[in-house]
Design an enzyme around this catalytic site. Structure first.
Site, short mmCIF file in Angstrom:
data_model
loop_
_atom_site.label_atom_id
_atom_site.label_comp_id
_atom_site.label_asym_id
_atom_site.label_seq_id
_atom_site.Cartn_x
_atom_site.Cartn_y
_atom_site.Cartn_z
CD GLU A 74 0.31 -7.55 -1.27
OE1 GLU A 74 -0.80 -7.30 -1.78
OE2 GLU A 74 1.20 -6.71 -1.12
CG HIS A 93 4.95 -10.17 -3.62
ND1 HIS A 93 5.52 -9.22 -4.46
CD2 HIS A 93 4.68 -9.51 -2.46
CE1 HIS A 93 5.57 -8.06 -3.84
NE2 HIS A 93 5.07 -8.21 -2.62
CG HIS A 95 9.02 -6.61 -0.51
ND1 HIS A 95 8.56 -6.14 0.70
CD2 HIS A 95 7.91 -6.92 -1.24
CE1 HIS A 95 7.24 -6.17 0.71
NE2 HIS A 95 6.81 -6.65 -0.45
CE1 TYR A 120 20.22 -21.82 -18.38
CE2 TYR A 120 18.82 -22.17 -16.47
CZ TYR A 120 19.60 -22.68 -17.49
OH TYR A 120 19.75 -24.03 -17.63
CG HIS A 161 5.09 -3.76 -3.64
ND1 HIS A 161 3.75 -3.87 -3.40
CD2 HIS A 161 5.68 -4.63 -2.78
CE1 HIS A 161 3.53 -4.75 -2.44
NE2 HIS A 161 4.70 -5.22 -2.05
P1 13P Z 1 1.95 -10.24 4.07
O1 13P Z 1 2.76 -10.34 5.33
O2 13P Z 1 0.50 -9.92 4.31
O3 13P Z 1 2.14 -11.48 3.21
O4 13P Z 1 2.53 -9.02 3.23
C1 13P Z 1 3.92 -8.97 3.00
C2 13P Z 1 4.21 -8.31 1.70
O5 13P Z 1 5.18 -8.66 1.08
C3 13P Z 1 3.33 -7.23 1.22
O6 13P Z 1 3.59 -6.96 -0.12
#
Ligand code: 13P
Length: 211
Positions: A74, A93, A95, A120, A161
């Protein structure tokens, strides 16, 4: 912060996110700007719970890989945010479950799906949270879309995502990602109920004092 301390801090903060379930498996990636203008970035396919500080990827100021393990796929996502936001010192980033759940909702305002429920959210996340259309993980084509969205916001959601959050420091970016996750959780808990959100004046006051 010097490079050794930043490597240590990235490993500890990543492990803390992992320990609380905000990252699972090898999901998520983190980067931070070095004092020399380069960047540290978590390696691709690494587990945020078990980073080795010495193996964290090092990139130069043009995001070329110059040391450590191969960086996250990423890298375009992170580069887009740094190029849009001169003040950004770190990008996170994840998930994380609730923010990612919101990123999958079809019937929300794509300019800001989460209303200003708490101070907050406004103070840490910044009060805006655009949803950027879906791109395959690692697709370089996402860079312009993320760049354009990041010009006006510290935090955004990638559709289906997950969240991308920046901060002036690594700690700021992690705190903002945590606050976003809790705000998404509150929003989903309260969905369908009669909400009292903060008023535009209350949001403006928070942004003028803490923004
Ligand atoms: P990477 O392992 O390449 O960092 O990817 C993980 C991820 O969160 C993809 O969105």
């Amino acid at each position: 912060m010097n490079e050794a301390d930043l490597r240590q801090s990235m490993s500890e903060l990543a492990a803390s996110l992992f320990a609380r379930g905000h990252a699972v498996g090898s999901a998520g990636n983190i980067s931070a700007r070095l004092e020399d203008g380069g960047y540290l970035m978590t390696p691709t396919n690494s587990c945020l719970g078990r980073l080795d500080p010495a193996r964290i990827s090092q990139l130069d100021s043009e995001f070329r890989h110059i040391g450590g393990d191969k960086p996250s796929k990423e890298v375009f996502m992170h580069r887009a945010v740094y190029r849009a936001r001169a003040e950004a010192g770190a990008v996170v980033h994840l998930h994380s479950t609730y923010a990612t759940a919101v990123s999958c909702l079809a019937d929300v305002d794509p300019a800001c799906p989460i209303p200003p429920l708490t101070p907050y959210f406004v103070m840490r996340v910044g009060g805006t949270l655009p949803v950027v259309p879906y791109y395959r993980p690692g697709d370089a084509a996402m860079e312009p879309a993320i760049h354009d969205a990041a010009l006006g916001t510290r935090a955004l959601l990638l559709a289906n995502h997950g969240p991308v959050v920046s901060g002036a420091s690594l700690t700021d970016a992690v705190y903002a990602a945590e606050e976003l996750e809790e705000s998404a959780r509150l929003f989903l808990l309260l969905r369908g109920q009669n909400l009292r959100t903060l008023s535009p004046d209350q949001v403006r006051e928070l942004l003028s004092v803490f923004g």
